[in-house]
Design an enzyme around this catalytic site. Sequence first.
Site, PDB file in Angstrom:
ATOM      1  N   VAL A   1       4.110  -0.743   4.062  1.00 31.11           N
ATOM      2  CA  VAL A   1       2.808  -1.168   4.554  1.00 31.11           C
ATOM      3  C   VAL A   1       2.124  -2.073   3.533  1.00 31.11           C
ATOM      4  O   VAL A   1       2.112  -1.773   2.338  1.00 31.11           O
ATOM      5  CB  VAL A   1       1.912   0.047   4.845  1.00 31.11           C
ATOM      6  CG1 VAL A   1       0.551  -0.403   5.363  1.00 31.11           C
ATOM      7  CG2 VAL A   1       2.575   0.955   5.854  1.00 31.11           C
TER       8      VAL A   1
ATOM      9  N   LEU B   1       0.826  -1.209   0.000  1.00 30.88           N
ATOM     10  CA  LEU B   1       0.000   0.000   0.000  1.00 30.88           C
ATOM     11  C   LEU B   1       0.861   1.260   0.000  1.00 30.88           C
ATOM     12  O   LEU B   1       0.524   2.239  -0.633  1.00 30.88           O
ATOM     13  CB  LEU B   1      -0.911   0.024   1.233  1.00 30.88           C
ATOM     14  CG  LEU B   1      -2.001  -1.031   1.295  1.00 30.88           C
ATOM     15  CD1 LEU B   1      -2.736  -0.935   2.621  1.00 30.88           C
ATOM     16  CD2 LEU B   1      -2.983  -0.859   0.146  1.00 30.88           C
TER      17      LEU B   1
ATOM     18  N   ASP C   1       7.740  11.657  13.284  1.00 29.56           N
ATOM     19  CA  ASP C   1       7.390  11.891  11.879  1.00 29.56           C
ATOM     20  C   ASP C   1       5.933  12.325  11.729  1.00 29.56           C
ATOM     21  O   ASP C   1       5.139  11.654  11.101  1.00 29.56           O
ATOM     22  CB  ASP C   1       7.666  10.601  11.083  1.00 29.56           C
ATOM     23  CG  ASP C   1       7.675  10.843   9.574  1.00 29.56           C
ATOM     24  OD1 ASP C   1       7.615  12.012   9.160  1.00 29.56           O
ATOM     25  OD2 ASP C   1       7.740   9.850   8.834  1.00 29.56           O
TER      26      ASP C   1
END
Length: 892
Positions: free
Chosen positions: A626, A618, A738
């Site tokens: 991911v 993904l 992040d």
Amino acid sequence: MAENLFCYFSLLCAALVVAAAAAADQPLPDQPAMEALQKELSATLWKPSSGSSYCSWRGVTCNSTSGSVERIALPRLGLSGNISGVSRLKSLRLLDLSSNYFQGAVPPSLGELPALEYLDLSANNFQGSIPPSLGAIGSLRTLNLSSNSLTGEIPGELKNLLQLEELQISDNRLVGSLPGWIGSLVNLRVLSAYENRLAGSIPDSLGSVSQLRSLNLHSNLLQGPIPGSVFASGRLEVLVLTANRLGGTIPESIGNCSGLSSVRIGNNRLVGTIPSSIGNASGLAYFEADNNWLSGEIPPAFARCLNLTLLNLASNRLSGLVPPELGELRNLQELIASNNSLAGEIPKPLLRCRNLSKLDLSNNRLNGSLPRDLCGASRLQFLLLDRNSIGGAIPPEIGNCARLLELQLGGNRLTGSIPPEIGRIKNLQVALNLSFNSLRGPLPRELGRLDKLVTLDVSNNQLSGSMPPEIKGMLSLITVNFSNNQLSGPVPIFAPFQKSPPSSFSGNKLLCGEPLSSACEGYLGSDGDVVDRRKTSYKVILAVVGSGLTVFVTVSVIVVLFVLREREEMNAKAAAGGAAAVIPSPVIVAGNVFVDSMKQAIDFDSVVRATFRDSNKLASGTFSTVYKAVMPSGVVLYVKRLKSVDKTVVHYQNKMIRELERLGSLCHANLMRPIGYVIYEDVALLLHHHMPNGTLAQFLHETPPDESRPDWPTRLDIAVGVAEGLAFLHQVATIHLDISTSNIFLDAQLNALIGEVEISKLLDPSKGTASISAVAGSFGYIPPEYAYTMQVTAPGNVYSFGVVLLEILTTRLPVDEVFGEGVDLVKWVHSASGRNESPEQIMDARLSTVSFAWRKQMLATLKIAMLCTDRTPAKRPKMKKVVEMLIEVKQN
Ligand SMILES: *[C@@H]1O[C@H](CO)[C@@H](O)[C@H](O)[C@H]1NC(C)=O
Ligand SMILES: *[C@@H]1O[C@H](CO)[C@@H](O)[C@H](O)[C@H]1NC(C)=O
Ligand SMILES: *[C@@H]1O[C@H](CO)[C@@H](O)[C@H](O)[C@H]1NC(C)=O
Ligand SMILES: *[C@@H]1O[C@H](CO)[C@@H](O)[C@H](O)[C@H]1NC(C)=O
Ligand SMILES: *[C@@H]1O[C@H](CO)[C@@H](O)[C@H](O)[C@H]1NC(C)=O
Ligand SMILES: *[C@@H]1O[C@H](CO)[C@@H](O)[C@H](O)[C@H]1NC(C)=O
Ligand SMILES: *[C@@H]1O[C@H](CO)[C@@H](O)[C@H](O)[C@H]1NC(C)=O
Ligand SMILES: *[C@@H]1O[C@H](CO)[C@@H](O)[C@H](O)[C@H]1NC(C)=O
Ligand SMILES: *[C@@H]1O[C@H](CO)[C@@H](O)[C@H](O)[C@H]1NC(C)=O
């Protein structure tokens, strides 16, 4: 504001122990029922040590005398399980289980709660029909079943809910009609049944519901007329019937409702004239009746609705003049009346509405000429007058339209030349369309000053002369059309031009050069300098980087967890093994699922195998890749495979597992915590719930323009959610490494969840699980001080959050070449006042012009974003304060 939803396992335990001690001496009446319920609710939130009082459990409120449970409020906690046992809590007055993952039938046993006043099961996945037994709860005042998957008809038994004040069943799959007995619910104030498949007509009996304030039935299959009786009581404030098949006329009695503030009846089949009694609905702020078959004139009586902010009558059969009286509407922000048969001149008084930001009279029969003082007093941002019969010249005063974002004058009878003053509309960015007129003369050099303009169309006129080289100043151009004029000479060498199809320049006999097929003999070399867009963007990035973020590029982001094989290697292995089914399953070293109810549904082998397939990939981020993994049980997971470049730290595995298990119990509604992990060989996979709505970045920037944009209240809720999640992290001494919109995920209910939390935790050097040289975060979100401190701090997180806020407010990317060289979103916003730009020109105008309320909230949010992105770390507010400020914005 909802109660603070966070829990922290250890804190919770402490609380429970104290409570247990206090309650140890006497048995509580609901103990067995609550213990049974606790076993059902698949959540870590109720982990009672034996004998503890349920009265101290999260979300539970007891009667102080009897100790019986009176309220259970557990919204937005990811809960599932069978709640039919709740019916044993006979003193229950409030049950709020909204925004969880409950499924199956709404338990009929809820009808056995004799004292229930408030039932909110909205935003779950309840299926089947509404249980008739709910009709037995005589004390019920609020029933909210909206946003589920309920089917069937509205059961007749509900007619016994005589105390009901609010009934919300919207966003389901209900069929049948709105029953006539609704008229007997005389205390009803709110009826929301929008987004269902309800057919039939709106019952006339609603007229007996004399308390009705809000009726929202949009997006159904309703037919027949709007019954005049709904206005009879005069108390209606909000009427939303958009997107049905309603016919008939707008009832005269609408004038009865002086408190009516919002009328949305667009996308129906309404006929007849708009009654002039509308002027008696003096509180009207929104009137939207577009896409009907309304005829006759726009009633001048609208001028008596002094609060009118939006008037949308587009795509009807209205004729006559635009009433000059509308000029009295000092609050009018948008007048949209395109696609009608309106005639006469542009009403000059309208241009005096100082707040008018959008005037859309396109596709009518307007004649006369453009008034000189077109933008004399107003704040026009969108002036859409295309496809009329407007003649005369474009007045030079058009240059005064300083705030204009879009100017559509195509398809008229304009003559004369394009005034050079047009170059003064510096903000013009959406489009400048002068096509299909009778304009003559040259293209003014000043067009080159429109450096924000994206679309320029001057096709189908009689423009002549050569294309001025200054035109290359239009740095933002994407779409151009110069076709069918009398332009001559070479097409300037300018990337947006050469990238255009030849048809953008065709029909100019004397024009030559790319993208046209006719070469320019004798002209070549006269225009040597090449402005290449790729070069520009490279320069912009370099400049931004040079302005303090150089470090980011040069520092290699080294994340050390434990040994990971290269993906390629993995793929090679998969390929060697043939089809996925033949791959021998690797030996799983460790694995755990923290959420009990999901243990059965997750199969570790399937998780591992899912990461072998590229088609499941993904996203790939700084720290992880991911994958989507579909379990044999049908459950869909996000699987995050951690990246690592160091091969020496395998022995940190145990520490890592401990950290992960701890993270699993760290819960806050706005943190995306792992629901489990799998470690095999030397690979670590983290398991998460599947987030059907993707990331905030996708939500903001990838929504197709035609679809409904994320609205402001949704955005504000997301901002509050992110702020709360981050404030919680700071409270438990965790710095996120992040923060960016790509790391903020949206669940099915669009609640914001901050992702990559575990990365921040696992990589925290002080925890000894990993050593890192530097972790900088994502480009555009990195605080300026990072350049010299090389450390991400809490104020640094606040800065990154400020960038997220700006992105939410402006719908712009944090770094984009449209801001100019060396300017990122933060600088662009902070330097706006220097450029004489108002907040309107910074905020997404599609949101800020919708209502005063939205605009006000957006302005207040902009202030907060400015504070958060202050250059000086010490001047930025703490996240806790940011949460308070945002909640204040929301409540005002
Ligand atoms: C507690 O329950 C008793 C009856 O059991 C009731 O009379 C009383 O009003 C309740 N107290 C509160 C604070 O609701
Ligand atoms: C929940 O439990 C009750 C009785 O314990 C049962 O009748 C019902 O079918 C269950 N509901 C679901 C959705 O499993
Ligand atoms: C459900 O409806 C009630 C009554 O209108 C409302 O107060 C409540 O906020 C709604 N719940 C949600 C989650 O929107
Ligand atoms: C409301 O409108 C109806 C029908 O037009 C009328 O009979 C009634 O008197 C009005 N009521 C009020 C309070 O104006
Ligand atoms: C509007 O209100 C006035 C006074 O309140 C009333 O006399 C008049 O009949 C109303 N007009 C309509 C069309 O309802
Ligand atoms: C217009 O709006 C203001 C502010 O919302 C409100 O106080 C006022 O009552 C409204 N006017 C009418 C006539 O309803
Ligand atoms: C424009 O709207 C603002 C509210 O946003 C209002 O305060 C102001 O009075 C309006 N301007 C005019 C000229 O009425
Ligand atoms: C007017 O009609 C055109 C073409 O049918 C459509 O694209 C446009 O959206 C309509 N305008 C409005 C404001 O609805
Ligand atoms: C403009 O339209 C109006 C109304 O249709 C008409 O009376 C008038 O003559 C027209 N003016 C011109 C100049 O065509």
